[in-house]
Structures are given as C-alpha cells and as structure tokens.
Design a protein around this motif. Structure first.
Motif, PDB file in Angstrom:
ATOM      1  N   MET A  41       2.447  29.849  20.862  1.00 59.11           N
ATOM      2  CA  MET A  41       3.699  30.572  20.755  1.00 59.11           C
ATOM      3  C   MET A  41       4.424  30.650  22.099  1.00 59.11           C
ATOM      4  O   MET A  41       4.986  31.666  22.469  1.00 59.11           O
ATOM      5  N   ASP A  66       0.147  27.232  13.850  1.00 59.11           N
ATOM      6  CA  ASP A  66       1.007  26.085  13.537  1.00 59.11           C
ATOM      7  C   ASP A  66       1.749  26.320  12.226  1.00 59.11           C
ATOM      8  O   ASP A  66       2.936  26.000  12.105  1.00 59.11           O
ATOM      9  N   TYR A  68       2.518  29.213  10.980  1.00 63.40           N
ATOM     10  CA  TYR A  68       3.533  30.229  11.261  1.00 63.40           C
ATOM     11  C   TYR A  68       4.759  29.590  11.909  1.00 63.40           C
ATOM     12  O   TYR A  68       5.902  29.868  11.528  1.00 63.40           O
ATOM     13  N   ASN A  69       4.520  28.734  12.916  1.00 58.23           N
ATOM     14  CA  ASN A  69       5.628  28.101  13.630  1.00 58.23           C
ATOM     15  C   ASN A  69       6.478  27.229  12.718  1.00 58.23           C
ATOM     16  O   ASN A  69       7.693  27.124  12.906  1.00 58.23           O
ATOM     17  N   SER A  73       9.502  29.444  13.896  1.00 54.11           N
ATOM     18  CA  SER A  73       9.805  29.115  15.282  1.00 54.11           C
ATOM     19  C   SER A  73      11.209  28.542  15.421  1.00 54.11           C
ATOM     20  O   SER A  73      11.594  27.621  14.688  1.00 54.11           O
ATOM     21  N   SER A  79      11.352  23.753  11.289  1.00 54.62           N
ATOM     22  CA  SER A  79      10.902  25.034  10.750  1.00 54.62           C
ATOM     23  C   SER A  79      11.925  25.594   9.782  1.00 54.62           C
ATOM     24  O   SER A  79      13.111  25.271   9.826  1.00 54.62           O
ATOM     25  N   ASN A 177      12.041  36.356  17.413  1.00 56.40           N
ATOM     26  CA  ASN A 177      11.120  36.290  18.543  1.00 56.40           C
ATOM     27  C   ASN A 177      10.649  37.673  18.981  1.00 56.40           C
ATOM     28  O   ASN A 177       9.582  37.799  19.598  1.00 56.40           O
TER      29      ASN A 177
END
Length: 339
Positions: A41, A66, A68-69, A73, A79, A177
């Motif tokens: 992250m 990965d 999650y991203n 992200s 994404s 973020n």
C-alpha cells in the motif's frame, strides 16, 4: 534359581527407572514470537504474532492486499476505483468485496464529522498536488479553479443503487486513501485471527491494530513527535493497545512539499477547498477497527484541536491523543478523557 534371580533384578531395575526423575528439559512457558515485514500500500508492513509459525503468511498477505488494490487503489489503472474516476456515469460493483464496505464506512464518518471527512475530495486533492496529482510548480492559488471543483465534492454526488455506483456529475471522483491503510490493517488482523493467531500486532505504515495481548500484557505503541525532518524520529509518548483495539495517526509533518516559499500539506478542507493548517500537528485516534480510526484521524486534522476533541468525546468507542502547537510554538499534548 538363576532364572528367578534374573527376573527379580529386572523388576527392580524397571521400578527404579519408572520412579526416577526424567532428564532436565527446558520448557518455554511463553508462546514464541514471530515477526515478518514487507512492502504494501505504498508503505511498509510489520507483523508480530505469538504461537507456532504460519507457513506462507507473507504470500497470503500480499494476495489479500493485491485483491484490495484491484478494487480501491488510485494508483492501479485497472482498479474499480480508477475506472469509476475515469467513467462519466459510474461503475457496476458486482463481484467486489471491499468497495461497498469502505463506502459505507466513509458515509458513517462523513455524517459523524459534519462533512470534515469526505471521500469525494479527490479533485481537490489532485489540484493541490497530492494523490495522483502532480506537485504544484507555483505558489499561486487560483480561487476560480477551486470554486469550479468544489461542486464536485460532496457525498450527495454519489448514487449507490444495489451494485451500481453512479455519480451526479462526470467530474466526481473518489479518494479513499484516508482509510486505506487502516482497512489493510484490519484485513491482515482478521487473517491472523482466522489462522488461529489471536495475539498479534499489525502495523501498516504506522497504522496499527493489537489483537489479544503480548503474553498477558498490552502491546505498546509509540506516538511520534511531529517533525518535518523525516530523518528525525523521536517519541512523544506511548499507548497500550490490545484486545482488537486500533490506532491511526494523521499529520501534515510528513506528507507535504514546498514551492515558492509556501508549504502545501496533504490535509485538504472539503468545505473550503483549501489546504488546512491549524494548531493540530498530529492526531492519533483509537477505535475498535483501524479503518475507522484512520478516517476519524483525517477528519480531526481538518477540524482542528478543539472541535476534533469535542467530536471524539461524543463517541464512547473513540479516544484521541493530539499534539498541538501552543504559545510560542511550544508542543502541547491533548488527550481524551478515556486515556
């Protein structure tokens, strides 16, 4: 007669052996401590857990983050969040696991903070040179441009119906973020619990969650002094962290840049559209989960010390540890009543 004597001697030897003390064995009454670390992250992760070693844990963590991203992200072009930000109308969220939970959390914190936390702040974040934006080349602030972007900011500009996430205006964009690292901490903590390792400390870029205890004692985490010199690391204090308690810290002292004699920090006020620099230098928030702590810490930086502490005191699930600029630039500590 000889046979009887042999049997008698063997029986005596057996009885003596069974009754004697065993050879000395050193037994460690404490579970063994394991540590692993890596990159994730856009930062580091460091995990400490007690018990037997977990085989392949690093690979499992990487796979988890990965996934999650690929949903949330802003730096991964494919994404789901990046696609949403590019599309004029929105995206279908079918098949995602993390997008809607993050959006629901953002809505809760947005309402609790009176809009001080707002995930639709992405256009302003980019304008000021943070997020995926480029650092400004001039200290000049164009108010007309800020006024043009402000209508794009607001939770009311998002439209979630079932699995379809739409936007009121084509320029609406998301930036999650402010809770991303905290959410990553929670994912790893849940992985450890599911793997039978309830006693652990998870640290992703300074956002932490303590599970269980460290051999019956609370995990201890440090509060860093706010110093813009990244090479200087000094402690302002420590706090206990255990039994699924999390802490996240937000501050302007590490994420900033200077141009034309002006300092531009990453805390943006979603109501004014301007960089927010008040007396609150560092906000550490404790909560039952790290994503919540992360989002509230960001909101506290926008609100300033007095309003932020009043907000924290209203919620029994939250605690806060603030570092505040006092008179003559003296550093002051402000703690919520539960600390």
């Amino acid at each position: 007669m000889v046979l009887r004597l042999i049997i008698l001697l063997f029986t005596c030897l057996l009885l003596c052996t069974c009754g004697s003390a065993p050879a000395e064995v050193v037994v460690d009454s404490q579970p063994r401590k394991w540590e692993i670390s890596g990159r994730a992250m856009g930062s580091y992760y460091k995990i400490t857990y007690l018990g037997d070693s977990l085989s392949g844990l690093s690979a499992r963590i990487d796979s988890l983050l990965d996934a999650y991203n690929l949903e949330l992200s802003a730096w991964v072009p494919e994404s789901k969040l990046s696609v949403f930000n590019r599309e004029a109308e929105g995206v279908n969220l079918e098949g995602t696991q993390h997008f809607i939970p993050n959006l629901n959390l953002a809505r809760i914190v947005h309402q609790a903070t009176g809009g001080a936390y707002d995930p639709t702040i992405a256009p302003l974040v980019n304008y000021w040179g943070f997020g995926t934006g480029q650092p400004r080349q001039s200290a000049e602030v164009v108010q007309e441009e800020i006024d043009r972007l402000l209508p794009l900011v607001g939770f009311e500009n998002l439209e979630l119906e079932g699995q379809q996430l739409g936007k009121k205006y084509p320029g609406v964009q998301l930036d999650l973020n402010a809770s991303a690292k905290g959410y990553g901490v929670d994912l790893i903590a849940q992985l450890l619990k599911n793997s039978g390792r309830p006693d652990h400390l998870v640290d992703v870029g300074g956002e932490m969650r303590g599970g269980g205890t460290k051999n019956g004692q609370a995990w201890t985490v440090a509060i860093r002094l706010p110093d813009e010199d990244k090479a200087k690391i000094a402690l302002a204090g420590t706090l206990p962290l255990s039994n699924d308690r999390a802490i996240a810290t937000s501050g302007n002292y590490l994420n900033y840049y200077k141009v034309g004699g002006e300092t531009f920090s990453h805390t943006i006020n979603p109501k004014t559209g301007l960089v927010e620099r008040n007396r609150l230098l560092s906000a550490s928030v404790l909560a039952p989960d790290c994503a919540t702590a992360d989002a509230f810490a960001t909101a506290c930086m926008v609100l300033g010390p007095e309003q932020a502490m009043a907000l924290i005191e209203q919620d029994p699930k939250l605690e806060a540890y603030f570092l505040v600029r006092g008179e003559g630039d003296a550093l002051e500590t402000l703690k919520s009543s539960g600390l």
